[in-house]
Design a protein around this motif. Sequence first.
Motif, PDB file in Angstrom:
ATOM      1  N   ASN A  69      -3.848   2.004   5.544  1.00  0.00           N
ATOM      2  CA  ASN A  69      -3.481   0.592   5.371  1.00  0.00           C
ATOM      3  C   ASN A  69      -2.005   0.346   5.097  1.00  0.00           C
ATOM      4  O   ASN A  69      -1.614  -0.785   4.897  1.00  0.00           O
ATOM      5  CB  ASN A  69      -4.318  -0.074   4.267  1.00  0.00           C
ATOM      6  CG  ASN A  69      -5.790  -0.041   4.565  1.00  0.00           C
ATOM      7  OD1 ASN A  69      -6.198  -0.264   5.690  1.00  0.00           O
ATOM      8  ND2 ASN A  69      -6.592   0.272   3.576  1.00  0.00           N
ATOM      9  N   SER A  94       1.383   4.023   2.386  1.00  0.00           N
ATOM     10  CA  SER A  94       0.119   4.749   2.340  1.00  0.00           C
ATOM     11  C   SER A  94      -0.327   5.139   3.737  1.00  0.00           C
ATOM     12  O   SER A  94      -0.109   4.410   4.698  1.00  0.00           O
ATOM     13  CB  SER A  94      -0.950   3.869   1.686  1.00  0.00           C
ATOM     14  OG  SER A  94      -2.176   4.529   1.661  1.00  0.00           O
ATOM     15  N   SER A 113      -2.264   6.836  -4.995  1.00  0.00           N
ATOM     16  CA  SER A 113      -2.041   5.681  -4.133  1.00  0.00           C
ATOM     17  C   SER A 113      -2.065   4.435  -5.001  1.00  0.00           C
ATOM     18  O   SER A 113      -2.734   4.395  -6.042  1.00  0.00           O
ATOM     19  CB  SER A 113      -3.100   5.601  -3.038  1.00  0.00           C
ATOM     20  OG  SER A 113      -4.374   5.410  -3.603  1.00  0.00           O
ATOM     21  N   TYR A 131       0.867  -1.174   0.000  1.00  0.00           N
ATOM     22  CA  TYR A 131       0.000   0.000   0.000  1.00  0.00           C
ATOM     23  C   TYR A 131       0.903   1.222   0.000  1.00  0.00           C
ATOM     24  O   TYR A 131       1.522   1.528   1.020  1.00  0.00           O
ATOM     25  CB  TYR A 131      -0.918   0.014   1.232  1.00  0.00           C
ATOM     26  CG  TYR A 131      -1.811  -1.199   1.310  1.00  0.00           C
ATOM     27  CD1 TYR A 131      -2.990  -1.242   0.582  1.00  0.00           C
ATOM     28  CD2 TYR A 131      -1.461  -2.288   2.090  1.00  0.00           C
ATOM     29  CE1 TYR A 131      -3.810  -2.363   0.643  1.00  0.00           C
ATOM     30  CE2 TYR A 131      -2.279  -3.404   2.151  1.00  0.00           C
ATOM     31  CZ  TYR A 131      -3.449  -3.437   1.427  1.00  0.00           C
ATOM     32  OH  TYR A 131      -4.260  -4.536   1.485  1.00  0.00           O
ATOM     33  N   SER A 142      -2.151   0.095  -4.526  1.00  0.00           N
ATOM     34  CA  SER A 142      -2.147  -1.116  -3.709  1.00  0.00           C
ATOM     35  C   SER A 142      -1.914  -2.297  -4.639  1.00  0.00           C
ATOM     36  O   SER A 142      -2.388  -2.316  -5.773  1.00  0.00           O
ATOM     37  CB  SER A 142      -3.467  -1.281  -2.952  1.00  0.00           C
ATOM     38  OG  SER A 142      -4.528  -1.493  -3.844  1.00  0.00           O
TER      39      SER A 142
END
Length: 124
Positions: free
Chosen positions: A59, A56, A94, A27, A96
Amino acid sequence: MTTKRIIGLAAIALIVPAASHASWFEYCDLRGAIRNVEKTDDGYVVVVSVTDAARSKENGELGYTDCGEHRGKDTTLTLTDDAVPVVGDHIAFSRSAVDGFTADGKFAGTTVTTHLIKLNKAKP
């Protein structure tokens, strides 16, 4: 267990196939300059030269990396927002990534999700 952690784990459970197990998570919040833009039916495919990377804010503590491996590398993502990116713009987003494996240990694939945080237009 915090609400964010529960939501993160629930999201992971939905991302990977039902008969697989996730074994690696990432993340990251990334920033960089847009090097290439291609218009598609789905939006804009952009290549970003990543200059800054960190776990991040949401998370990130669940991930297995500090995200530093992205610095100095190019990454590709699709933007579907109303903003029209051009080469030279700076972007924050971001990312993931979750690797999944089947119950018998075979690699099931990696699910990558990106989300635009901010697009800073280049000055003319």
